[in-house]
Design a protein around this motif. Structure first.
Motif, PDB file in Angstrom:
ATOM      1  N   GLY A  26       0.824  -1.199   0.000  1.00 22.03           N
ATOM      2  CA  GLY A  26       0.000   0.000   0.000  1.00 22.03           C
ATOM      3  C   GLY A  26       0.860   1.252   0.000  1.00 22.03           C
ATOM      4  N   ASP A  27       0.203   2.404   0.127  1.00 26.57           N
ATOM      5  CA  ASP A  27       0.954   3.658   0.107  1.00 26.57           C
ATOM      6  C   ASP A  27       1.259   4.108   1.535  1.00 26.57           C
ATOM      7  N   SER A  28       1.781   5.319   1.635  1.00 24.85           N
ATOM      8  CA  SER A  28       2.280   5.776   2.941  1.00 24.85           C
ATOM      9  C   SER A  28       1.172   5.854   3.985  1.00 24.85           C
ATOM     10  N   VAL A  29      -0.064   5.982   3.539  1.00 28.57           N
ATOM     11  CA  VAL A  29      -1.169   6.042   4.484  1.00 28.57           C
ATOM     12  C   VAL A  29      -1.680   4.639   4.809  1.00 28.57           C
ATOM     13  N   GLU A  30      -1.705   3.798   3.789  1.00 34.35           N
ATOM     14  CA  GLU A  30      -2.240   2.448   4.004  1.00 34.35           C
ATOM     15  C   GLU A  30      -1.316   1.587   4.860  1.00 34.35           C
ATOM     16  N   ILE A  31      -0.001   1.789   4.715  1.00 35.13           N
ATOM     17  CA  ILE A  31       0.933   0.921   5.437  1.00 35.13           C
ATOM     18  C   ILE A  31       0.795   1.056   6.961  1.00 35.13           C
ATOM     19  N   PRO A  32       0.827   2.286   7.508  1.00 37.82           N
ATOM     20  CA  PRO A  32       0.634   2.354   8.962  1.00 37.82           C
ATOM     21  C   PRO A  32      -0.731   1.810   9.404  1.00 37.82           C
ATOM     22  N   ARG A  33      -1.738   1.963   8.558  1.00 40.85           N
ATOM     23  CA  ARG A  33      -3.045   1.431   8.946  1.00 40.85           C
ATOM     24  C   ARG A  33      -3.047  -0.088   8.925  1.00 40.85           C
ATOM     25  N   LEU A  34      -2.335  -0.651   7.946  1.00 39.10           N
ATOM     26  CA  LEU A  34      -2.182  -2.101   7.908  1.00 39.10           C
ATOM     27  C   LEU A  34      -1.474  -2.589   9.170  1.00 39.10           C
ATOM     28  N   LEU A  35      -0.419  -1.837   9.560  1.00 37.53           N
ATOM     29  CA  LEU A  35       0.310  -2.221  10.766  1.00 37.53           C
ATOM     30  C   LEU A  35      -0.613  -2.191  11.984  1.00 37.53           C
ATOM     31  N   VAL A  36      -1.410  -1.151  12.089  1.00 29.77           N
ATOM     32  CA  VAL A  36      -2.323  -1.048  13.229  1.00 29.77           C
ATOM     33  C   VAL A  36      -3.261  -2.262  13.257  1.00 29.77           C
ATOM     34  N   ARG A  37      -3.794  -2.609  12.082  1.00 30.65           N
ATOM     35  CA  ARG A  37      -4.725  -3.747  12.045  1.00 30.65           C
ATOM     36  C   ARG A  37      -4.052  -5.055  12.410  1.00 30.65           C
ATOM     37  N   ARG A  38      -2.842  -5.272  11.843  1.00 33.35           N
ATOM     38  CA  ARG A  38      -2.158  -6.549  12.108  1.00 33.35           C
ATOM     39  C   ARG A  38      -1.707  -6.638  13.554  1.00 33.35           C
ATOM     40  N   LEU A  39      -1.222  -5.534  14.084  1.00 32.99           N
ATOM     41  CA  LEU A  39      -0.771  -5.543  15.476  1.00 32.99           C
ATOM     42  C   LEU A  39      -1.957  -5.816  16.397  1.00 32.99           C
ATOM     43  N   THR A  40      -3.081  -5.155  16.108  1.00 29.12           N
ATOM     44  CA  THR A  40      -4.275  -5.379  16.925  1.00 29.12           C
ATOM     45  C   THR A  40      -4.660  -6.850  16.876  1.00 29.12           C
ATOM     46  N   ARG A  59       2.239   6.227  19.542  1.00 26.70           N
ATOM     47  CA  ARG A  59       2.370   7.591  20.081  1.00 26.70           C
ATOM     48  C   ARG A  59       2.541   8.606  18.963  1.00 26.70           C
ATOM     49  N   VAL A  60       3.400   8.272  18.001  1.00 26.14           N
ATOM     50  CA  VAL A  60       3.656   9.231  16.926  1.00 26.14           C
ATOM     51  C   VAL A  60       2.493   9.215  15.920  1.00 26.14           C
ATOM     52  N   PHE A  61       2.058   8.011  15.587  1.00 29.57           N
ATOM     53  CA  PHE A  61       1.029   7.894  14.553  1.00 29.57           C
ATOM     54  C   PHE A  61      -0.253   8.603  14.966  1.00 29.57           C
ATOM     55  N   ARG A  62      -0.565   8.538  16.247  1.00 32.18           N
ATOM     56  CA  ARG A  62      -1.825   9.130  16.686  1.00 32.18           C
ATOM     57  C   ARG A  62      -1.854  10.646  16.439  1.00 32.18           C
ATOM     58  N   THR A  63      -0.680  11.277  16.480  1.00 40.27           N
ATOM     59  CA  THR A  63      -0.660  12.733  16.297  1.00 40.27           C
ATOM     60  C   THR A  63      -1.083  13.130  14.883  1.00 40.27           C
ATOM     61  N   VAL A  64      -1.015  12.218  13.928  1.00 46.54           N
ATOM     62  CA  VAL A  64      -1.415  12.586  12.570  1.00 46.54           C
ATOM     63  C   VAL A  64      -2.807  12.056  12.216  1.00 46.54           C
ATOM     64  N   VAL A  65      -3.370  11.268  13.120  1.00 45.29           N
ATOM     65  CA  VAL A  65      -4.685  10.692  12.829  1.00 45.29           C
ATOM     66  C   VAL A  65      -5.792  11.632  13.286  1.00 45.29           C
ATOM     67  N   ARG A  66      -6.799  11.838  12.445  1.00 49.31           N
ATOM     68  CA  ARG A  66      -7.903  12.744  12.814  1.00 49.31           C
ATOM     69  C   ARG A  66      -9.213  11.988  12.972  1.00 49.31           C
ATOM     70  N   ARG A  67      -9.414  10.952  12.121  1.00 52.39           N
ATOM     71  CA  ARG A  67     -10.711  10.288  12.138  1.00 52.39           C
ATOM     72  C   ARG A  67     -10.955   9.594  13.467  1.00 52.39           C
ATOM     73  N   PRO A  68     -12.115   9.857  14.073  1.00 49.47           N
ATOM     74  CA  PRO A  68     -12.397   9.321  15.408  1.00 49.47           C
ATOM     75  C   PRO A  68     -12.294   7.799  15.479  1.00 49.47           C
ATOM     76  N   ASP A  69     -12.788   7.089  14.442  1.00 46.74           N
ATOM     77  CA  ASP A  69     -12.747   5.622  14.518  1.00 46.74           C
ATOM     78  C   ASP A  69     -11.308   5.120  14.522  1.00 46.74           C
ATOM     79  N   LEU A  70     -10.455   5.820  13.737  1.00 46.69           N
ATOM     80  CA  LEU A  70      -9.053   5.413  13.707  1.00 46.69           C
ATOM     81  C   LEU A  70      -8.368   5.736  15.034  1.00 46.69           C
ATOM     82  N   VAL A  71      -8.679   6.914  15.577  1.00 45.02           N
ATOM     83  CA  VAL A  71      -8.073   7.302  16.856  1.00 45.02           C
ATOM     84  C   VAL A  71      -8.382   6.243  17.906  1.00 45.02           C
TER      85      VAL A  71
END
Ligand SMILES: Nc1ncnc2c1ncn2[C@@H]1O[C@H](COP(=O)(O)OP(=O)(O)O)[C@@H](O)[C@H]1O
Ligand SMILES: [Mg+2]
Lengths: 609, 305
Positions: free
Chosen positions: A76-90, A147-159
């Motif tokens: 994925g792209d720079s936005v999808e990769i951290p989201r993929l990580l969040v999902r897999r880690l969860t 900690r770092v990723f959360r500072t760039v996240v705005r959408r409530p569901d993602l937060v």
């Protein structure tokens, strides 16, 4: 250094991304199937470099490096990769938490049967130090990431997704710390016991009288003993250590020690299960534990404030054990005034197991201990020589004989019998460790970093390069898992072997991270080179001033351009003198040649002065 | 879907990039319309090579319509009216590609409620007739922006998905200016909020597009000296950081279009023939336009963080 850590790490990432594509973005498992360790290792192959090397970070999509994105494009792209990580880690953290919300640290499919009898379900469920340790690294990396990723996240569901992940990681971290506190062991035995005798045999390299060796061993270990008395939490609390007739060893057993007291903690760690492990240190698990505990008080952990208050308290207790264990093995490994016990290959444990792998483990503790203090050049050099010899004996820098028994170290690996596993029903289980080469590479790189002498460092770097060549040759050379590890020579026909080993790949990644650390340091500054550069620069300065004296201002554009160029070059040379005398010397030489061209031309015109 | 194209400065490549993007969209199927609201300097007819309308049409254009002078704005079907051979004739599987030009000499004008009402009606009609309707707004804080923000805030258009594209070149000044146009004082977000938009929602509907970007790693730069490439790479990294600080980093970007030799000389559509057959344009440019056309409709690309 021929190893190019950045390029190699990117290649591993590209390989991971490529291997995940047919499975729709991610596939768990690998050669040994899924378990709490293997899955964490797989995640750490991505998250490790991302959290430890700044240019590999993935937590700020706006700043992800282009070549990193290119390598991971399949995911994925720079936005999808951290989201993929969040999902897999969860997914990981919830998979390894049981119904009562207790984190699970079972060895699962990593347990090896000694015979044909497969391990029972109760045995597979046993907690293992390897899992505590990988949990500490993965949880710290996850918390730092969120900690770092959360500072760039705005959408409530993602937060809320990110927040939930962080609290799961934090809970697992606390539980793993408690686990380590309950797997620690201080093993006390009589001087006259077989264990005592074996220990004395190992440390007595000069053939001194036993009394004398025992006395000096007590003297050397005085501080460690004093520290052991301070242990009040978890396992490893002993009373009879002060007896002059007793000897001891300390470190981590393979899992929760039988009868380990529960740790009183306010952290939410779920149920503290009873242990079955033998109360005696295993060198392998000791090294694994030491390695991860260091992360608990690393600069990164402190700067980012990754631990909460209770975790800080647990971490101090672990640090005490870390200090003691580190000093203990470092002192024993380098005991005496002559040849070190460590140099007497192979290392032999008190229960009379010997292997080059054990020597490598002790070496790695010594290396860690050296990085804490200010070791002399010759101490570091001796460790480097041990590593070189180990590399030869393990046929990394020497060609193997036909049917060479030394190859068993790499495949199937070194076998540890896990005493106590039989208490959970079934036969006694084994643990297979095959990470000799990546461990060797990592230690070699660390030793190189400690060396100040250019030539000595050069030798050790060469060793690292050759170890890397060996590792490279063990990557898959084709198929879906191209460029992942580990393709053991001769084992290719086996179907299972065709899957990548995350255990092995993660260790290679770790050694590459260490290599990146070495490349990141400033080059060694050679005294001889600095002197030469100073002299060269002085002559260039002087001749340049003379040239300025002789040339009138209206010498024409070509002349003034040449002089202007020379002046800039000299200025740059002066700037570089401090850190890069070699470069400064080359620049000074360039100016000298330019000036000489002018002087020679002038001489032609006027004839010899 | 309504797509609004804007930029802080003129000459950023807004019209050329939007036209190419829409052209690619049309090729993939689905009827498309290009509304030239750039009342100051209409360039769309030139790009689509409709020679009769190159300077805008005389009467009956979008200005006349908004000012109430005509009941219907003129529509030019590119597949029929273009003077470029490669564009004539609707390709199999492609949707319509219709240009609504501005009037000759039509300049900026302040909008009032009546004009906003007409604009709303126009947009509603467009969405009914076309799958994609791209509105090329003029550069900077213009009356046109205010007008469409007012129109789209109308409950009648509430259900229509709107996406904003802000074009900027890849330089310090353009980055700062583009960010200011959106986030700054009386910028798009401010104006939109005044007109009744939800700031957060509007902000999520805005993406940036970098135009005429020199990629320091591209093969086209093989002629540069190593030192120049090293310098370019450092500059590029510094710009990335600058963009990130101004909230128009990668996350807020829909894509970027490389500097193209053809576009540098001439405002035009890049057809596949230009790349494959005559090879006058770079493949990367066509791919960039195609990628933009894909991501424009890809909800994942607009989901954000
Ligand atoms: N990717 C590109 N590479 C090179 N030149 C470009 C590119 N995109 C646009 N241009 C050129 O930039 C100029 C301005 O483009 P235009 O679309 O008219 O800008 P705007 O509509 O923002 O005023 C035109 O000459 C156009 O051909
Ligand atoms: Mg324009």
């Amino acid at each position: 250094m021929w190893i190019q850590p950045r390029q190699q790490l990117l290649e591993v990432w590209r390989a991971m991304a490529r291997s995940a594509v047919p499975a729709g973005g991610w596939s768990w498992g690998g050669r040994h199937g899924r378990n709490s360790i293997s899955d964490a290792e797989q995640l750490l192959c991505l998250l490790g470099p991302a959290t430890e090397i700044p240019s590999f970070k993935l937590d700020q999509p706006d700043e992800t490096a282009d070549d990193v994105l290119d390598a991971l494009a399949e995911l994925g792209d720079s936005v999808e990769i951290p989201r993929l990580l969040v999902r897999r880690l969860t997914e990981y953290f919830s998979t390894y938490t049981d119904d009562s919300k207790t984190p699970v640290f079972s060895g699962g499919t990593y347990f090896a049967a000694a015979s044909q009898v497969p391990p029972t379900a109760a045995q597979r469920a046993l907690d293992v130090v390897d899992s505590f340790s990988v949990a500490i690294r993965l949880s710290l990396a996850t918390i730092g990431f969120t900690r770092v990723f959360r500072t760039v996240v705005r959408r409530p569901d993602l937060v809320s997704e990110v927040d939930a992940l962080e609290s799961m990681a934090s809970r697992r971290l606390s539980a793993a710390m408690v686990g380590l506190l309950r797997s620690f062991s201080v093993d006390v035995f009589d001087v006259g016991s077989p264990e005592g005798q074996a220990l004395l045999e190992t440390v007595n390299q000069q053939g001194l009288p036993t009394r004398q060796v025992v006395e000096s061993l007590h003297r050397e270990l005085r501080q460690v003993k004093a520290g052991v008395r301070d242990i009040t939490l978890g396992s490893g609390q002993v009373t009879d250590i002060d007896n002059d007739n007793k000897l001891f060893q300390c470190g981590w057993s393979w899992g929760l020690v039988a009868n380990a007291p529960k740790v009183d903690t306010t952290a939410d760690v779920g149920e503290q299960r009873d242990g079955v492990a033998q109360s005696a240190p295993y060198l392998y698990f000791t090294v694994v534990a030491l390695d991860c505990i260091r992360n608990l008080f690393s600069e990164r952990t402190r700067l980012l404030g990754l631990l909460d208050e209770e975790q800080n308290r647990l971490s101090r207790s672990l640090q005490l054990r870390w200090d003691l264990t580190q000093s203990y093995w470092s002192k024993v490994g380098r005991f005496g005034s002559g040849r070190w016990p460590l140099e007497d290959l192979p290392w032999r444990t008190v229960d009379k197991v010997d292997s080059d792998y054990l020597s490598l483990l002790v070496t790695s503790i010594v290396v860690q201990d050296l990085t804490r203090g200010q070791p002399t050049e010759s101490e570091v050099q001796r460790v480097g020589e041990v590593l070189a010899e180990l590399a030869q004996r393990a046929r990394i820098t020497r060609r193997p004989l036909f049917n060479d028994p030394a190859l068993a170290l790499h495949s199937p690996g070194f076998r540890l019998a896990l005493e106590g596993t039989e208490a959970a029903g079934g036969e006694r289980l084994h643990w297979l460790v095959a990470d000799f080469s990546p461990l060797l590479l990592k230690q070699t790189v660390l030793v190189a970093q400690l060396l100040r002498h250019i030539e000595l460092r050069g030798q050790v770097v060469t060793l690292a390069d050759r170890t890397w060549e060996h590792l490279r040759a063990r990557r898959f050379t084709s198929g879906q898992y191209l460029h992942l590890w580990d393709q053991t020579p001769g084992a290719a026909a086996d179907q299972d072997v065709q899957l990548p080993s995350w255990y092995y790949t993660e260790r290679v990644v770790e050694s590459l991270i260490a290599a990146a650390g070495l490349v990141g340091t400033a080059p060694l500054r050679s005294q001889a080179l600095a002197g030469y550069a100073t002299d060269l620069l002085a002559e260039a300065d002087h001749l340049f001033d003379q040239e300025l004296l002789s040339v009138s201002a209206e010498a024409g554009p070509a002349m003034s351009a040449a002089l202007h160029g020379a002046r800039s070059t000299l200025r740059r040379a002066h700037e570089l003198m401090g850190n890069r005398p070699g470069t400064a010397a080359v620049l000074a030489a360039e100016v000298l040649r330019e000036l000489d061209r002018l002087a020679a031309a002038r001489q032609k015109a006027t004839g010899p002065a | 879907m309504l797509i609004f194209a804007t930029s802080d400065k003129g000459g950023t490549g807004r019209s050329v990039t939007s036209s190419n993007l829409l052209y690619r969209r049309a090729l993939k199927g689905g009827d498309t319309a290009y509304l030239d609201f750039d009342f100051g300097s209409p360039t769309a007819p030139a790009i689509f090579e409709i020679n009769d309308a190159v300077w805008g049409i005389k009467g009956g254009g979008l200005h006349s319509f908004l000012l109430g002078e005509v009941a219907e704005p003129r529509a030019l079907d590119v597949w029929y009216e273009s003077d470029r051979d490669a564009l004539r004739g609707q390709p199999a599987g492609a949707g319509r590609l219709v240009l609504y030009p501005g009037d000759v000499g039509g300049g900026e004008f302040p909008s009032d409620d009546v004009i906003v009402e007409r604009c709303t009606k126009l947009l509603m009609r467009m969405v009914e007739e076309y799958e994609f309707c791209l509105v090329d707004l003029s550069a900077g804080r213009s009356y046109a922006i205010d007008m469409v923000l007012a129109a789209t805030a109308d409950p009648k258009l509430a259900a229509v998905p709107c996406r904003w594209l802000v074009f900027h070149r890849w330089t310090r000044q353009h980055i700062i200016a583009a960010a200011d146009l959106v986030f700054g004082d009386r910028g798009i977000l401010d104006t939109g909020t005044v007109r009744g938009h939800d700031r957060e929602r509007l902000s999520n509907a805005i993406r940036f597009v970098r135009t005429a970007v020199v990629d320091p790693n591209s093969a086209e730069l093989a002629g540069l000296r190593a030192a120049q490439v090293a310098w370019l790479r450092d500059c590029n990294a510094a710009l990335q950081r600058l963009a990130g600080r101004h909230r128009i980093g990668r996350t807020a970007t829909l894509g970027s279009v490389p500097l193209d030799p053809v576009l540098q000389w001439r405002e035009q559509l890049i057809s596949d023939d230009d790349v494959a057959l005559t090879q006058i344009a770079n493949r990367a440019t066509a791919e960039a336009f195609d990628g933009l056309a894909e991501r424009l409709v890809d909800d994942a690309a607009w989901e954000g963080l």
